[in-house]
Design a protein around this motif. Structure first.
Motif, PDB file in Angstrom:
ATOM      1  N   ILE A  78       0.854  -1.198   0.000  1.00  0.00           N
ATOM      2  CA  ILE A  78       0.000   0.000   0.000  1.00  0.00           C
ATOM      3  C   ILE A  78       0.894   1.255   0.000  1.00  0.00           C
ATOM      4  N   TYR A  79       1.957   1.214   0.805  1.00  0.00           N
ATOM      5  CA  TYR A  79       2.897   2.354   0.860  1.00  0.00           C
ATOM      6  C   TYR A  79       3.449   2.649  -0.544  1.00  0.00           C
ATOM      7  N   ALA A  80       3.985   1.610  -1.204  1.00  0.00           N
ATOM      8  CA  ALA A  80       4.611   1.812  -2.518  1.00  0.00           C
ATOM      9  C   ALA A  80       3.595   2.268  -3.559  1.00  0.00           C
ATOM     10  N   SER A  81       2.423   1.619  -3.583  1.00  0.00           N
ATOM     11  CA  SER A  81       1.491   1.941  -4.664  1.00  0.00           C
ATOM     12  C   SER A  81       0.732   3.251  -4.446  1.00  0.00           C
ATOM     13  N   THR A  82       0.534   3.664  -3.190  1.00  0.00           N
ATOM     14  CA  THR A  82      -0.133   4.966  -3.000  1.00  0.00           C
ATOM     15  C   THR A  82       0.801   6.115  -3.411  1.00  0.00           C
ATOM     16  N   VAL A  83       2.105   5.931  -3.175  1.00  0.00           N
ATOM     17  CA  VAL A  83       3.047   6.973  -3.602  1.00  0.00           C
ATOM     18  C   VAL A  83       3.005   7.098  -5.125  1.00  0.00           C
ATOM     19  N   ALA A  84       2.991   5.943  -5.820  1.00  0.00           N
ATOM     20  CA  ALA A  84       2.926   5.978  -7.294  1.00  0.00           C
ATOM     21  C   ALA A  84       1.577   6.531  -7.759  1.00  0.00           C
ATOM     22  N   GLY A 131      12.200  12.019   3.471  1.00  0.00           N
ATOM     23  CA  GLY A 131      10.891  11.853   2.833  1.00  0.00           C
ATOM     24  C   GLY A 131      10.866  12.065   1.334  1.00  0.00           C
ATOM     25  N   GLY A 132       9.742  11.631   0.724  1.00  0.00           N
ATOM     26  CA  GLY A 132       9.604  11.622  -0.720  1.00  0.00           C
ATOM     27  C   GLY A 132       9.509  12.990  -1.348  1.00  0.00           C
ATOM     28  N   GLN A 133       8.970  13.951  -0.593  1.00  0.00           N
ATOM     29  CA  GLN A 133       8.822  15.308  -1.126  1.00  0.00           C
ATOM     30  C   GLN A 133      10.194  15.868  -1.502  1.00  0.00           C
ATOM     31  N   ILE A 134      11.169  15.678  -0.576  1.00  0.00           N
ATOM     32  CA  ILE A 134      12.524  16.170  -0.822  1.00  0.00           C
ATOM     33  C   ILE A 134      13.141  15.377  -1.966  1.00  0.00           C
ATOM     34  N   ALA A 135      12.928  14.051  -1.987  1.00  0.00           N
ATOM     35  CA  ALA A 135      13.508  13.206  -3.032  1.00  0.00           C
ATOM     36  C   ALA A 135      13.051  13.677  -4.406  1.00  0.00           C
ATOM     37  N   LEU A 187      12.964   2.362   4.217  1.00  0.00           N
ATOM     38  CA  LEU A 187      12.729   1.286   5.180  1.00  0.00           C
ATOM     39  C   LEU A 187      14.040   0.708   5.715  1.00  0.00           C
ATOM     40  N   VAL A 188      15.190   1.093   5.113  1.00  0.00           N
ATOM     41  CA  VAL A 188      16.482   0.551   5.570  1.00  0.00           C
ATOM     42  C   VAL A 188      16.755   0.913   7.032  1.00  0.00           C
ATOM     43  N   PRO A 189      16.762   2.223   7.386  1.00  0.00           N
ATOM     44  CA  PRO A 189      17.017   2.538   8.797  1.00  0.00           C
ATOM     45  C   PRO A 189      15.925   2.015   9.730  1.00  0.00           C
ATOM     46  N   MET A 190      14.705   1.857   9.198  1.00  0.00           N
ATOM     47  CA  MET A 190      13.614   1.362  10.050  1.00  0.00           C
ATOM     48  C   MET A 190      13.809  -0.112  10.399  1.00  0.00           C
ATOM     49  N   PHE A 191      14.109  -0.934   9.389  1.00  0.00           N
ATOM     50  CA  PHE A 191      14.280  -2.364   9.639  1.00  0.00           C
ATOM     51  C   PHE A 191      15.547  -2.671  10.431  1.00  0.00           C
ATOM     52  N   SER A 192      16.597  -1.881  10.204  1.00  0.00           N
ATOM     53  CA  SER A 192      17.875  -2.219  10.837  1.00  0.00           C
ATOM     54  C   SER A 192      18.003  -1.597  12.232  1.00  0.00           C
ATOM     55  N   LEU A 193      17.602  -0.326  12.367  1.00  0.00           N
ATOM     56  CA  LEU A 193      17.850   0.376  13.628  1.00  0.00           C
ATOM     57  C   LEU A 193      16.568   0.827  14.345  1.00  0.00           C
ATOM     58  N   THR A 211       5.543   7.825   6.723  1.00  0.00           N
ATOM     59  CA  THR A 211       4.820   6.584   6.409  1.00  0.00           C
ATOM     60  C   THR A 211       5.587   5.384   6.962  1.00  0.00           C
ATOM     61  N   ALA A 212       6.926   5.455   6.888  1.00  0.00           N
ATOM     62  CA  ALA A 212       7.736   4.369   7.459  1.00  0.00           C
ATOM     63  C   ALA A 212       7.534   4.309   8.973  1.00  0.00           C
ATOM     64  N   ALA A 213       7.274   5.479   9.596  1.00  0.00           N
ATOM     65  CA  ALA A 213       7.017   5.503  11.047  1.00  0.00           C
ATOM     66  C   ALA A 213       5.724   4.740  11.363  1.00  0.00           C
ATOM     67  N   VAL A 214       4.717   4.930  10.510  1.00  0.00           N
ATOM     68  CA  VAL A 214       3.450   4.210  10.704  1.00  0.00           C
ATOM     69  C   VAL A 214       3.671   2.712  10.482  1.00  0.00           C
ATOM     70  N   LEU A 215       4.481   2.400   9.456  1.00  0.00           N
ATOM     71  CA  LEU A 215       4.805   1.006   9.167  1.00  0.00           C
ATOM     72  C   LEU A 215       5.546   0.372  10.347  1.00  0.00           C
ATOM     73  N   LEU A 216       6.386   1.172  10.996  1.00  0.00           N
ATOM     74  CA  LEU A 216       7.097   0.686  12.191  1.00  0.00           C
ATOM     75  C   LEU A 216       6.081   0.316  13.277  1.00  0.00           C
ATOM     76  N   GLY A 217       5.040   1.160  13.403  1.00  0.00           N
ATOM     77  CA  GLY A 217       3.968   0.861  14.353  1.00  0.00           C
ATOM     78  C   GLY A 217       3.322  -0.482  14.021  1.00  0.00           C
ATOM     79  N   GLY A 218       3.055  -0.697  12.712  1.00  0.00           N
ATOM     80  CA  GLY A 218       2.457  -1.955  12.256  1.00  0.00           C
ATOM     81  C   GLY A 218       3.354  -3.141  12.562  1.00  0.00           C
ATOM     82  N   LEU A 219       4.658  -2.932  12.429  1.00  0.00           N
ATOM     83  CA  LEU A 219       5.656  -3.987  12.689  1.00  0.00           C
ATOM     84  C   LEU A 219       5.646  -4.363  14.177  1.00  0.00           C
ATOM     85  N   LEU A 220       5.650  -3.331  15.033  1.00  0.00           N
ATOM     86  CA  LEU A 220       5.692  -3.565  16.484  1.00  0.00           C
ATOM     87  C   LEU A 220       4.418  -4.252  16.959  1.00  0.00           C
TER      88      LEU A 220
END
Lengths: 149, 508
Positions: B63-69, B268-272, B313-319, B326-335
Motif C-alpha cells: 500500500i505504501y509503494a502503490s499509493t506513492v505511485a 521523505g519523498g517530497q525532498i527526493a 525502510l532501511v534505517p527502520m528495519f535495521s535500527l 509513512t515508514a514511522a506508521v509502518l514501524l507501528g504496524g511492525l511492532l
C-alpha cells in the motif's frame, strides 16, 4: 498578525510544557524520572520558541500558520462528537450511516434537492452494508449493538 | 541468498492475493486527492490484525509503494498532488496534461515509479542486513540514543520549523508515557478511565493522520475545490515504454537521488522528488523546457519518490529509525505484530522479512503493469466528491480503531488526538514527530531505566550513556540533525527576508 499568532503559540507551548513539568514532578514518588526529563526538554524548547517570537526588531518567521476555518469545520466537529456519543447508544452501523449522510449533505457544495438526498442516502446505505460485510462477516469484529443495529 | 529461498512464499496462498489487491487498491487510493500514503497505511493497520504477520506486512508495504505511485494521477490530471511526494510531478506532469498529453505523462509516471522502486527495494535488500548486524552491538544506552535520534531526526527534518518539530516529538514521547512505568509497574498520569493501560499505537496513528485529513477534506469540499480535469488521449503503452527507457539520465538520476534521500531518516519523498527534479533540470541541455511539460521532469521526480520508498525502510528495519512519516506508521504496524527492528528480525523472523522484501520487489513490477493499464480508470476515482471521502474516512477510522481491541476508549482517544492534531497542524506542528514520539517513547524510557540499573555496576550513569564509540556517534548524529535543520531554517528565513526587502512587504 502572523507574528502575534507565533507569539501566542509560543506562550501556549510554554504553559503546556510547564503544566507537564508540574504533573511529572509528584513528591517522593519514583517512576517519573523520564517523563520529567521529557517535560523539561519541552519547556526549554518552548522557551527558545518564545525567545525567537518575542525577539525585538524585524522577525522573519516560517509561514507555517493558517487560520482555523471554524465557520466551515464546526459541523464536522459536531458530527464527530455526535458519533462518539451516539455509537454506543444507537449502534455502530446505524451511527456510521448517519455520519456518512450528515457529512455528505452538510458539506455538499451543490444545492440540496430530493434527488441529491436520495442519492446520498443510497450511497451511505451501500457503504454501511460494505462495512458490515467487511468488518462483521469477513473480519469477525463484534460491534456493540444498541438501540438500532 | 535468502531472498531467493523465500521468494516462492510471495506467490503462495493469500500472499499473492494481498499483493495484487493491495497494489490495485493502493493505486486507486493514492490517486484520490487527500488520501496520503501515511493515512492509507494507518487506516489499514487494523486489517492486518486479522492476518498473519507476513501477509499483514506485505499489505502495508505494498500500500505504501502503490499509493506513492498513484498520487501522481491527481497531480497530473487535476494539479493536486495525491501525496507530498508527488509535488515535483505537478511541475511538468500537469502542463503535459494541459498540452493534451495526460496519458503519456501517466505512462511515464508508472514506468519510472516501477524502475525507481526496484532500485529502492534493492538498496533495502542489500543495505539492511549489514546495518542490522551493527545493531547487535547495541546495549540499553545505545538503544536509548537510537530512539532519541529517531525523534530528533523526524522532528527536525520533517517539519517546517525545527523547534516546533522537536516540541511535537517531545509531546509525543510524553503522551506515550501515560499508563504504567515499564520497570516499576506503577500507574501514572491516568486522569480518566479511558486512559487506563496508556495510549495504544493504533488509535494514535489513525487519529493523528486520518482525522485532520477528514477536516481538511470537508474544508476543500465546502470551498468547492475540485481542480480542473483533463481528457485522456489514446497512446500506445509500448511507445511510452520505449521512450521512457531511452531517458537513461533522468531515470538513473531520479532513482539514485531517491534511494540516497530515502536512506536519510526523516527526509521523505517530497525532498527526493524535488531534489531529483532540480538536479535533472541542471544536467539537462534544455532546462528552459522544464515547467512547461517536459517528460524528463516527470520521469526524474517519479523515479525518485518511489526509489525513496524502499530505501526509507532501511534505517527502520535495521535500527528502528523510520526514513519517512509513512515508514514511522509502518514501524507501528511492525511492532504491533510483535516484530522488533534489528538483527533478530533477520534471524528469528527471516521468513517474514525476506518474503516481505520479495513481495515489495514484485509490487514494483505490478504497480508498473497495473498503473499502465488502469491509469485511465483513475480519473473516475478522482471524481469522487470530497464530502463522500470525508464521511467514509471518518467512519473507517472509527471502525478500524474499534476493531483492534474492541475498546470504545480507543475510539475516544483517536478522536481527541486527531481533532487536537488538526488544530496543532494549523499552527505549524506536524503529526510525524508526534507519532514517532509515541512509538519510540516507551523504547527510550525502558532502555534509559535499564541503563540506569546497569550503570552503577559499571562506571556510573554519565560515562555509561555519554562514552563509547557508538554512543558518541549517535549523540553526534542527534546534534548534527538538529544543527543542519537550524542551518536550513535560518537559510530559508534569510532568503525570505531578502525577498521581502526586494518586494518591500512588511512582515507583521
Amino acid at each position: 498578525m502572523t507574528i502575534w499568532k507565533q507569539r501566542i503559540i509560543a506562550i501556549a507551548s510554554i504553559l503546556v510544557a510547564a503544566g507537564l513539568v508540574v504533573w511529572s514532578s509528584p513528591e517522593a514518588r519514583p517512576g517519573y524520572e523520564f517523563p520529567r526529563m521529557v517535560a523539561w526538554t519541552m519547556l526549554v524548547l518552548s522557551a527558545v520558541l518564545a525567545l525567537m517570537a518575542f525577539k525585538p526588531g524585524k522577525v522573519v518567521i516560517p509561514a507555517d500558520i493558517e487560520s482555523v476555518p471554524m465557520r466551515i469545520i464546526w459541523p464536522m466537529l459536531v458530527i464527530l462528537a455526535g458519533m462518539a456519543y451516539l455509537a454506543p447508544r444507537l449502534g455502530f452501523l446505524s451511527t456510521s450511516f448517519l455520519v456518512f449522510v450528515a457529512t455528505a449533505l452538510v458539506f455538499s457544495p451543490d444545492r440540496l434537492g430530493v434527488r441529491r438526498i436520495a442519492l446520498v442516502v443510497a450511497i451511505a446505505a451501500c457503504f454501511t452494508v460494505s462495512l458490515y460485510l467487511l468488518f462483521v462477516l469477513l473480519l469477525g469484529v463484534q460491534l456493540p449493538r444498541a438501540l438500532l443495529f | 541468498m535468502e531472498l531467493l529461498t523465500y521468494l516462492p512464499q510471495v506467490f503462495s496462498g493469500v500472499n499473492i492475493l494481498i499483493l495484487v489487491l493491495g497494489t490495485i487498491i493502493g493505486l486507486l487510493l493514492g490517486s484520490m486527492p487527500g488520501v496520503s500514503p501515511t493515512m492509507a497505511v494507518a487506516l489499514l493497520i487494523p486489517f492486518t490484525f486479522h492476518m498473519d504477520s507476513t501477509a499483514g506486512l506485505i499489505l502495508l508495504g505494498v500500500i505504501y509503494a502503490s499509493t506513492v505511485a498513484g498520487g501522481a494521477v491527481s497531480a497530473i490530471l487535476i494539479n493536486i498532488p495525491g501525496a507530498p511526494a508527488n509535488i515535483a510531478t505537478i511541475l511538468d506532469g500537469h502542463p503535459m496534461a494541459r498540452n493534451g498529453r495526460a496519458t503519456e505523462a501517466l505512462h511515464y509516471c508508472f514506468i519510472s515509479s516501477g524502475i525507481g522502486g526496484i532500485l529502492g527495494v534493492l538498496v533495502l535488500i542489500f543495505f539492511t542486513p549489514p546495518l542490522a548486524e551493527l545493531a547487535l552491538r547495541f546495549g540499553p544506552s545505545e538503544l536509548f540514543w537510537v530512539a532519541i535520534l529517531g525523534v530528533t531526526v523526524i522532528g527536525s527534518l520533517g517539519s517546517t520549523s525545527v523547534l516546533k518539530g522537536l516540541i511535537a516529538g517531545a509531546f509525543g514521547i510524553w503522551i506515550s508515557l501515560i499508563g504504567f512505568n515499564p520497570i516499576l509497574g506503577t500507574e501514572r498520569f491516568v486522569f480518566s478511565g479511558h486512559l487506563q493501560g496508556g495510549i495504544s499505537i493504533v488509535p494514535a496513528l489513525i487519529g493523528l493522520f486520518a482525522i485532520p485529513q477528514v477536516l481538511y477534506m470537508v474544508e476543500s469540499a465546502w470551498r468547492g475545490q475540485t481542480g480542473e480535469q483533463f481528457q485522456m488521449e489514446g497512446r500506445s503503452i509500448w511507445q511510452s515504454v520505449r521512450y521512457n527507457l531511452r531517458r537513461v539520465r533522468s531515470l538513473s538520476l531520479g532513482s539514485v537521488v531517491g534511494a540516497v534521500v530515502g536512506l536519510i531518516p526523516g527526509a521523505g519523498g517530497q525532498i527526493a522528488g524535488l531534489l531529483a527534479y532540480d538536479q535533472d533540470k541542471k544536467f539537462s541541455g534544455h532546462p528552459e523546457k522544464y515547467g512547461k511539460g517536459e517528460p524528463d521532469g516527470v520521469i526524474a521526480s517519479e523515479s525518485a519518490n518511489n526509489a525513496m520508498v524502499g530505501s526509507s525502510l532501511v534505517p527502520m528495519f535495521s535500527l528502528g529509525i523510520p526514513g519517512s512519516p509513512t515508514a514511522a506508521v509502518l514501524l507501528g504496524g511492525l511492532l504491533i505484530q510483535g516484530l522488533f527492528p534489528g538483527p533478530d528480525l533477520f534471524t528469528q523472523h527471516a521468513s517474514v522479512v525476506w518474503t516481505f522484501l520479495g513481495a515489495l520487489l514484485c509490487a514494483q513490477i505490478l504497480l508498473m503493469v497495473f498503473g499502465l493499464y488502469i491509469s485511465s480508470l483513475s480519473r473516475f476515482v478522482i471524481g469522487i466528491p470530497k464530502e463522500y471521502m470525508a464521511g467514509a474516512v471518518a467512519v473507517l477510522a472509527i471502525f478500524g480503531t474499534y476493531s483492534v481491541q474492541h475498546s470504545f476508549s480507543d475510539v475516544l482517544v483517536m478522536l481527541v488526538l486527531g481533532t487536537g492534531m488538526y488544530f496543532f497542524m494549523r499552527y505549524g506542528f506536524s503529526p510525524g514527530p508526534v507519532v514517532l514520539g509515541i512509538i519510540l517513547g516507551p523504547i527510550a524510557e525502558e532502555n534509559l531505566l535499564q541503563g540506569l540499573i546497569i550503570a552503577p555496576a559499571l562506571d556510573g550513569p554519565m560515562p555509561y550513556f555519554f562514552t563509547g564509540t557508538i554512543n558518541l556517534i549517535l549523540i553526534g548524529l542527534c546534534v548534527m540533525s538538529i544543527g543542519y535543520s537550524i542551518y536550513s531554517e535560518l537559510k530559508i528565513r534569510s532568503r525570505r527576508r531578502a525577498g521581502e526587502r526586494a518586494g518591500g512587504a512588511p512582515e507583521a
